[in-house]
Motif scaffolding. Structure first.
Motif, PDB file in Angstrom:
ATOM      1  N   ILE A  96       0.848  -1.179   0.000  1.00 35.73           N
ATOM      2  CA  ILE A  96       0.000   0.000   0.000  1.00 35.73           C
ATOM      3  C   ILE A  96       0.894   1.243   0.000  1.00 35.73           C
ATOM      4  O   ILE A  96       1.671   1.445   0.932  1.00 35.73           O
ATOM      5  N   PRO A  97       0.801   2.078  -1.047  1.00 35.90           N
ATOM      6  CA  PRO A  97       1.629   3.288  -1.062  1.00 35.90           C
ATOM      7  C   PRO A  97       1.154   4.279   0.000  1.00 35.90           C
ATOM      8  O   PRO A  97      -0.042   4.413   0.248  1.00 35.90           O
ATOM      9  N   TRP A  98       2.098   4.966   0.630  1.00 33.89           N
ATOM     10  CA  TRP A  98       1.780   5.911   1.701  1.00 33.89           C
ATOM     11  C   TRP A  98       2.738   7.083   1.597  1.00 33.89           C
ATOM     12  O   TRP A  98       3.920   6.912   1.294  1.00 33.89           O
ATOM     13  N   ILE A  99       2.231   8.267   1.859  1.00 44.87           N
ATOM     14  CA  ILE A  99       3.071   9.463   1.870  1.00 44.87           C
ATOM     15  C   ILE A  99       3.135   9.970   3.304  1.00 44.87           C
ATOM     16  O   ILE A  99       2.109  10.245   3.924  1.00 44.87           O
ATOM     17  N   ARG A 100       4.348  10.049   3.832  1.00 46.44           N
ATOM     18  CA  ARG A 100       4.552  10.528   5.194  1.00 46.44           C
ATOM     19  C   ARG A 100       4.314  12.033   5.278  1.00 46.44           C
ATOM     20  O   ARG A 100       4.235  12.715   4.257  1.00 46.44           O
ATOM     21  N   ALA A 101       4.227  12.536   6.493  1.00 40.68           N
ATOM     22  CA  ALA A 101       4.010  13.974   6.719  1.00 40.68           C
ATOM     23  C   ALA A 101       5.123  14.815   6.090  1.00 40.68           C
ATOM     24  O   ALA A 101       4.888  15.938   5.661  1.00 40.68           O
ATOM     25  N   ASP A 102       6.344  14.256   6.011  1.00 42.04           N
ATOM     26  CA  ASP A 102       7.454  15.010   5.420  1.00 42.04           C
ATOM     27  C   ASP A 102       7.484  14.927   3.892  1.00 42.04           C
ATOM     28  O   ASP A 102       8.367  15.460   3.249  1.00 42.04           O
ATOM     29  N   GLY A 103       6.500  14.223   3.298  1.00 42.70           N
ATOM     30  CA  GLY A 103       6.404  14.107   1.846  1.00 42.70           C
ATOM     31  C   GLY A 103       7.097  12.900   1.259  1.00 42.70           C
ATOM     32  O   GLY A 103       6.958  12.619   0.071  1.00 42.70           O
ATOM     33  N   SER A 104       7.843  12.148   2.066  1.00 43.03           N
ATOM     34  CA  SER A 104       8.521  10.956   1.546  1.00 43.03           C
ATOM     35  C   SER A 104       7.504   9.829   1.337  1.00 43.03           C
ATOM     36  O   SER A 104       6.519   9.719   2.047  1.00 43.03           O
ATOM     37  N   ARG A 105       7.787   9.026   0.344  1.00 47.20           N
ATOM     38  CA  ARG A 105       6.895   7.919   0.005  1.00 47.20           C
ATOM     39  C   ARG A 105       7.434   6.615   0.578  1.00 47.20           C
ATOM     40  O   ARG A 105       8.635   6.364   0.529  1.00 47.20           O
ATOM     41  N   VAL A 106       6.535   5.802   1.096  1.00 47.78           N
ATOM     42  CA  VAL A 106       6.888   4.480   1.607  1.00 47.78           C
ATOM     43  C   VAL A 106       5.816   3.495   1.161  1.00 47.78           C
ATOM     44  O   VAL A 106       4.737   3.885   0.716  1.00 47.78           O
ATOM     45  N   GLU A 107       6.130   2.215   1.263  1.00 49.71           N
ATOM     46  CA  GLU A 107       5.160   1.168   0.996  1.00 49.71           C
ATOM     47  C   GLU A 107       4.844   0.463   2.303  1.00 49.71           C
ATOM     48  O   GLU A 107       5.757   0.023   3.011  1.00 49.71           O
TER      49      GLU A 107
END
Length: 92
Positions: A15-26
């Motif tokens: 599931i793609p997710w964007i952190r509060a700092d704008g970085s993307r993680v899965e």
């Protein structure tokens, strides 16, 4: 996050997710928890963790999930209380 190819999470959806700092993680999606019956219970010492128990009984600390799955009350990130029985399922 790297996942062992033998893990039940290896085929879990990502599931793609964007952190509060704008970085993307899965993120790794949820998977059903398999039923694992314990074959015996080990009494935890003050130095035991799930990975050390997995290393002792399975010769592989990454198999800590098998031990966590054998207990409905245990999460893999929980601390083990010394003196409590920890269910150990078969290595299969």
């Amino acid at each position: 996050m790297a996942v062992d190819k033998k893990s039940r999470y290896a085929s879990a959806p990502r599931i793609p997710w964007i952190r509060a700092d704008g970085s993307r993680v899965e993120l790794i999606g949820m998977t059903p928890r398999p039923q694992r019956a314990a074959i015996f219970a080990a009494t935890a010492t003050d130095t035991d963790r799930l990975d050390t128990l997995a290393a002792r009984y399975y010769r592989d600390p990454l198999k800590l999930w098998r031990i966590a799955d054998a207990s409905d009350a245990m999460d893999p990130f929980d601390a083990i209380q010394p003196g409590t029985p920890v269910p150990i399922p078969p290595d299969k």
